[in-house]
Scaffold this motif. Structure first.
Motif, PDB file in Angstrom:
ATOM      1  N   MET A   1      12.287   9.145   1.680  1.00  0.00           N
ATOM      2  CA  MET A   1      12.631  10.550   1.884  1.00  0.00           C
ATOM      3  C   MET A   1      12.293  10.959   3.311  1.00  0.00           C
ATOM      4  N   LEU A   2      12.971  11.976   3.795  1.00  0.00           N
ATOM      5  CA  LEU A   2      12.697  12.476   5.139  1.00  0.00           C
ATOM      6  C   LEU A   2      11.364  13.211   5.164  1.00  0.00           C
ATOM      7  N   PRO A   3      10.554  12.984   6.139  1.00  0.00           N
ATOM      8  CA  PRO A   3       9.275  13.692   6.218  1.00  0.00           C
ATOM      9  C   PRO A   3       9.481  15.135   6.601  1.00  0.00           C
ATOM     10  N   SER A   4       8.532  15.956   6.244  1.00  0.00           N
ATOM     11  CA  SER A   4       8.585  17.366   6.623  1.00  0.00           C
ATOM     12  C   SER A   4       8.441  17.496   8.127  1.00  0.00           C
ATOM     13  N   SER A   5       9.086  18.527   8.655  1.00  0.00           N
ATOM     14  CA  SER A   5       9.025  18.753  10.103  1.00  0.00           C
ATOM     15  C   SER A   5       7.606  19.132  10.512  1.00  0.00           C
ATOM     16  N   GLU A   6       7.196  18.604  11.655  1.00  0.00           N
ATOM     17  CA  GLU A   6       5.844  18.893  12.152  1.00  0.00           C
ATOM     18  C   GLU A   6       5.862  19.965  13.249  1.00  0.00           C
ATOM     19  N   SER A   7       6.985  20.647  13.420  1.00  0.00           N
ATOM     20  CA  SER A   7       7.089  21.656  14.475  1.00  0.00           C
ATOM     21  C   SER A   7       6.198  22.847  14.161  1.00  0.00           C
ATOM     22  N   ARG A 496      17.186   0.194  -0.742  1.00  0.00           N
ATOM     23  CA  ARG A 496      18.191   0.834   0.113  1.00  0.00           C
ATOM     24  C   ARG A 496      17.832   0.701   1.587  1.00  0.00           C
ATOM     25  N   ASP A 497      16.558   0.961   1.933  1.00  0.00           N
ATOM     26  CA  ASP A 497      16.139   0.897   3.334  1.00  0.00           C
ATOM     27  C   ASP A 497      16.253  -0.521   3.883  1.00  0.00           C
ATOM     28  N   ASN A 498      15.853  -1.515   3.081  1.00  0.00           N
ATOM     29  CA  ASN A 498      15.906  -2.908   3.544  1.00  0.00           C
ATOM     30  C   ASN A 498      17.343  -3.383   3.736  1.00  0.00           C
ATOM     31  N   VAL A 508      24.551   2.323   2.345  1.00  0.00           N
ATOM     32  CA  VAL A 508      23.838   2.210   1.072  1.00  0.00           C
ATOM     33  C   VAL A 508      23.363   3.603   0.660  1.00  0.00           C
ATOM     34  N   ILE A 509      23.719   4.004  -0.552  1.00  0.00           N
ATOM     35  CA  ILE A 509      23.377   5.337  -1.058  1.00  0.00           C
ATOM     36  C   ILE A 509      22.455   5.188  -2.262  1.00  0.00           C
ATOM     37  N   CYS A 510      21.271   5.760  -2.147  1.00  0.00           N
ATOM     38  CA  CYS A 510      20.308   5.756  -3.253  1.00  0.00           C
ATOM     39  C   CYS A 510      20.532   7.012  -4.091  1.00  0.00           C
ATOM     40  N   THR A 511      21.070   6.835  -5.285  1.00  0.00           N
ATOM     41  CA  THR A 511      21.418   7.983  -6.122  1.00  0.00           C
ATOM     42  C   THR A 511      20.186   8.772  -6.552  1.00  0.00           C
TER      43      THR A 511
END
Length: 690
Positions: A1-7, A496-498, A508-511
């Motif tokens: 998953m995308l990490p939360s923004s650190e801004s 998926r990442d590998n 590659v799409i992880c449902t």
């Protein structure tokens, strides 16, 4: 998953003093990803499952839970009470069994009448009834959520997403500017924004696309090689065509149009097309020739009998010719009698009787051909009706869809809606309802790949239920056709990442990861209308109904867009019903308003917490070039910046002066451009904090 923004963030209101509690029931692939996304929102999460997860897809899963995983049946009241159901804001029921999910929803509602229920279920009719009966209930099916992503990915790199709002079709496009484009070396980026288009992202040929919206310079000029992503309303042109007036001609204009060389050429072209159609359909051509011949003989025979048979009239001659053409010679002249000729023949010349015989023989031949053609057409229609009709396999620019389970069939339906040719491959038999919808090959996958014109295909979608089988099929397809785009379905984010790193040609799409973002957003009460993939991240189409105390209430759309990092695409004031597409930045939200935005997971988290990006730009107003510009300029400043009109008028009477309110950069640039049109000189400068 995308990490939360650190801004850095600027809070709109005080942060929540009490964190929300959520309960996830079922820690399969979807459940684990839901836990991870909810923690990114800053929520407290507990979980229930009947056993410890055997396949961990979130490495630090146990550390994300407030307490240890509760082992038990989520349908039992005692287990739900152990998970503090009474203190939960939302329960996510995402086990793989729909019956378990529904029964657990009943138990949760009895224990906590206010808790929000987010359920994994594919029974649409039952879900609607339960939503009306239980209240605060919403259901999704991961297969339905992810299908649109596969369908859009198969269409090509230029198309990132399709969805519908208010009976209008929206399209998200990724476009690389070429030398031949009208946009290149001519248009500034902000000039691309219209009533039916909004720029989402821009990058030149030497830099990657930003991860957030609005990270582009509004005054930058597009150059060949630049990449731009935008959303547009694609159905608006059709609606304009419906409203276009019908051209009217006077008689003189009509005769001139008919007599023109172009009209004559069009007429000859239509005749040529008609002749080619006749040549293609030989049976139709024969039928027309026979029909015309019979009609001619009918008219010719009627005239001959009127002129040459004494005492006849047009009615008798008409019916006599019909009877003869249908083989009724004996009905008119009777049997053969060598002593006494039949009465009709007594007053008839011999040549006319011979003509009647020839008319009968000719009619039998031509009418018989018409009967044969009609019988053949009826039998062919009956054969097609009672037997499965298999469409032909496309020759090029088609999509090869492998795996026709529920996801595959949903993807096929979407591709057909997009008018995209496709062919399906399945290793098992399918239900009869689906057989006639698309070209289909039921065979061993390896053998079937050689029958679908793979080398000329646009893309291959592999969506079977086995991750390893999907990878194997994708590698086989790539080996046969290296230029074909490959889209692979998987449930495992690590897998998926590998695969994405090792095989960069494959998408590659992880449902589970995509669906988890929808379930998590719905857990906070958001209404998710659609989603699509945007440069490796998932973008949600979210609908908000503005309420008192909402973090969006009272804000300008410019503040919503640039402060939270979303893109407003639809606005409606319920007191004034008309819907506004691509609404202007100076629209101010109020209680009861409806707003639809494009947002990623980070943006939704910021909205939920009421945390905005800081305003880092100021506008310096230098001078006015006309006296009437003082009044108009003050109005423009008040509208775009949201400051008090009195403050704006005071500023315009004391130039040069600096706007006392900090703005977002694109908001400030818009204000400077508007003031320039009013003959007011102004400039943008960075905010300098004391």
């Amino acid at each position: 998953m995308l990490p939360s923004s650190e801004s850095n963030y600027q809070p709109v209101k005080d942060s929540q003093t009490k964190l929300d509690r959520f309960l996830v029931c079922g820690l399969g692939s979807l459940g684990q990803h839901c836990v991870a996304v909810l923690k990114e929102y800053g929520a407290i999460v507990n979980a229930i499952d009947q056993e410890q997860p055997k396949n961990l897809q979130v490495s630090n899963l146990s550390s994300l839970l407030e307490q240890l995983l509760i082992i038990g049946d989520c349908r039992q009241s005692s287990v739900l009470e152990q998970a503090n159901i009474s203190q939960c804001r939302t329960v996510l029921l995402v086990t793989g069994d729909e019956r378990v999910n529904i029964e657990a929803a009943f138990a949760a509602r009895l224990l906590n009448p206010q808790v929000r229920l987010v359920v994994r279920s594919d029974k649409q009719n039952l879900n609607e009834l339960l939503s009306q009966t239980l209240g605060n209930f919403i259901a999704f099916e991961p297969n339905q959520i992810s299908a649109s992503g596969f369908a859009v990915a198969a269409l090509g790199d230029d198309n990132l997403g399709y969805f519908q709002l208010e009976e209008r079709q929206f399209r998200v496009v990724k476009r690389q500017v070429k030398m031949s484009d009208n946009w290149g070396n001519k248009w500034r980026i902000h000039e691309l924004n219209t009533l039916y288009r909004r720029v989402l992202n821009h990058a030149n040929d030497s830099s990657p696309l930003p991860k957030e919206f609005h990270q582009w310079e509004s005054e930058a000029i597009l150059h060949p090689g630049d990449t731009i992503i935008y959303i547009e309303v694609t159905e608006q042109l059709k609606s304009l065509k419906k409203l276009s007036p019908v051209r009217k001609y006077s008689w003189q204009q009509l005769w001139q149009e008919i007599g023109s060389r172009r009209a004559w050429n069009d007429f000859k072209q239509k005749i040529a097309n008609l002749s080619r159609t006749f040549y293609r359909y030989q049976s139709l051509r024969v039928a027309i020739i026979c029909g015309v011949t019979v009609l001619f003989l009918w008219c010719f025979g009627t005239i001959i009998y009127i002129l040459n048979y004494p005492g006849s009239n047009i009615i008798e001659a008409f019916y006599a010719t019909v009877v003869l053409l249908l083989g009724g010679y004996g009905d008119i002249f009777g049997g053969v009698n060598f002593k006494t000729p039949p009465e009709p023949a007594q007053n008839m010349p011999g040549w006319l009787r011979l003509f009647s015989l020839a008319l009968t023989l000719t009619g039998i031949a031509f009418v018989g051909v018409l009967y044969a053609l009609l019988t053949d057409a009826l039998l062919s229609s009956r054969f097609k009706f009672f037997n499965s009709y298999q469409p032909s396999i496309p020759q090029k620019d088609h999509v090869v869809l492998i795996g026709l389970n529920r996801v595959g069939q949903r993807v096929a339906t979407l591709l057909q809606e997009f008018k995209q040719p496709l062919v399906g491959i399945s290793s098992t038999a399918l239900n009869a309802d689906f057989l006639n919808k698309i070209p289909l090959i039921i065979d061993n996958i390896a053998d079937a790949l050689g029958k679908v014109n793979l080398a000329n295909s646009k893309s291959v979608i592999v969506v079977t239920d086995d991750d390893m089988e999907n990878l194997e099929i994708a590698l086989m397809a790539y080996a046969k056709s290296p230029t074909t785009r490959v889209i692979i379905r998987t449930y495992d984010q690590y897998f998926r990442d590998n695969v994405a790193r090792l095989f960069p040609y494959a998408q590659v799409i992880c449902t589970s990861a995509i669906s988890a973002e929808v379930f998590a957003a719905a857990a906070f009460g958001e209404n998710i209308l659609s989603l699509f993939n945007f440069d490796t991240q998932t973008i949600l189409v979210v609908e908000y109904m503005i309420e008192a105390g909402d973090t969006l209430n009272g804000l300008l759309l410019a503040e919503v867009a640039y402060g939270y990092g979303v893109v407003p695409i639809l606005y409606q004031n319920l007191k004034r019903a008309p819907v506004k597409l691509m609404p202007s930045d100076h629209t101010q939200l109020a209680v009861g308003d409806r707003l639809v935005v494009l947002a990623n997971s980070n943006s939704l988290q910021r909205i939920e917490r009421g945390e905005m990006f800081p305003r880092n730009w100021q506008v310096q107003v230098e001078k006015v070039l006309a006296q009437d510009a003082i009044f108009d300029g003050a109005n423009e400043i008040s509208i775009i910046s949201g400051c008090n009109i009195g403050t704006a008028r005071e500023l315009m009477h004391n130039l040069p002066a600096q706007l006392p309110r900090a703005l977002y950069k694109q908001q400030a640039m818009l204000l400077v451009r508007r003031l320039s049109k009013l003959r007011v000189t102004a400039r943008v400068k960075p905010l300098v904090e004391n």
